[in-house]
Scaffold this active site. Sequence first.
Site, mmCIF file in Angstrom:
data_model
loop_
_atom_site.group_PDB
_atom_site.id
_atom_site.type_symbol
_atom_site.label_atom_id
_atom_site.label_comp_id
_atom_site.label_asym_id
_atom_site.label_seq_id
_atom_site.Cartn_x
_atom_site.Cartn_y
_atom_site.Cartn_z
ATOM 1 C CG LEU A 33 -1.815 -1.246 1.379
ATOM 2 C CD1 LEU A 33 -2.710 -1.113 2.621
ATOM 3 C CD2 LEU A 33 -2.671 -1.482 0.137
ATOM 4 C CG HIS A 37 -3.188 1.290 -2.136
ATOM 5 N ND1 HIS A 37 -1.863 1.056 -2.412
ATOM 6 C CD2 HIS A 37 -3.895 0.536 -3.014
ATOM 7 C CE1 HIS A 37 -1.763 0.192 -3.397
ATOM 8 N NE2 HIS A 37 -2.975 -0.135 -3.799
ATOM 9 C CD GLN A 153 -7.909 -2.680 -11.644
ATOM 10 O OE1 GLN A 153 -7.220 -3.667 -11.790
ATOM 11 N NE2 GLN A 153 -7.766 -1.886 -10.595
ATOM 12 C CG MET A 184 2.277 7.744 -5.530
ATOM 13 S SD MET A 184 1.969 7.943 -3.786
ATOM 14 C CE MET A 184 2.847 9.471 -3.521
ATOM 15 C CB SER A 185 2.540 2.198 -9.437
ATOM 16 O OG SER A 185 2.684 0.820 -9.694
HETATM 17 O O1 PAF Z 1 -5.773 -2.725 -8.751
HETATM 18 C C1 PAF Z 1 -5.468 -3.732 -8.085
HETATM 19 O O2 PAF Z 1 -4.736 -3.648 -7.093
HETATM 20 C C2 PAF Z 1 -5.989 -5.099 -8.492
HETATM 21 O O3 PAF Z 1 -6.083 -5.211 -9.877
HETATM 22 C C3 PAF Z 1 -7.331 -5.465 -7.826
HETATM 23 C C4 PAF Z 1 -8.441 -4.525 -8.245
HETATM 24 C C5 PAF Z 1 -7.174 -5.436 -6.307
HETATM 25 C C6 PAF Z 1 -7.740 -6.885 -8.225
HETATM 26 O O4 PAF Z 1 -6.795 -7.831 -7.839
#
Ligand code: PAF
Length: 290
Positions: A33, A37, A153, A184-185
Amino acid sequence: MNIIRTIRAMTSWSERLRRESVIIGFVPTMGALHDGHRALIQAARRRCDALVVSIFVNQAQFGPREDLTRYPRPIAKDRALCREEGVDVCFEPTADVMYPEGFQTVVTLPEIARRWEGEARPHHFPGVATVVTKLFGMVRPHLALFGQKDYQQAALVRQLVKDLNLGVEIEVRPTVREADGLAMSSRNVYLNADERMVAPWLSRALRTGKQAIEGGMKDGAAIERSMRKAIEQAPAIHVEYLAVCNPDSLEPLSSVTHRAVILGAIRIGSIRLIDNLLVNAPARKSRARR
Ligand code: PAF
């Protein structure tokens, strides 16, 4: 904070709260995280009475030659962040809880998942769509939050919820960036010092595209060329795609007249980064009335 590992415990916790009309928020994650997040968790906290964060590194969304085994798993740090932010439940299912023996069903993808990440990572979206559907069934949230950083996504999840009547409201929150613009990733930890220096060029290229649109450039191909020209100045970057698209269908735009999303993916060595920006084309001047 409760740490829940089984589906039965997760579902009965949610069902009990739902009976008491408690609004449940949900942030699905793969852990590692970061402040992106954190922003999702804080936004969920503002809107919901109770909050679940899931931490599950979903093997189904990694290709055979991707980074599943080295994906960061700093679970103690992740739990600490969740505690700090007042998360009620950290849901940590194991792989055999999520995919028990005999598991067979995979969610088929909508059109919106075909291009871009769908093309570059054919395993990815079927795995995401399936796990998100399963997580919603286990957590039973009223609201789930996703980051704009993974634009395609988020669009896929919206479509999934609509098509399969999953009954969860989806909120997409803005990308959180480092001071130099890098989105951020969890995967940014893979970047060595030299790679980290060039990584912000992706967001710079997207900003070049945004400025071109805001300055009145309409031709999609010309906008893409201007972004490629900008990023060519950076060493060691391989561009996978830089595309100006319709923000709903994700189809490329030949002419940008209203809203657009600029999507980008690059590779620096073995590390792949994605990012995007939403843009509004300048309003057309109305003709003076005679
Ligand atoms: O974005 C992410 O961290 C993942 O693709 C998710 C949505 C938790 C699904 O595993």
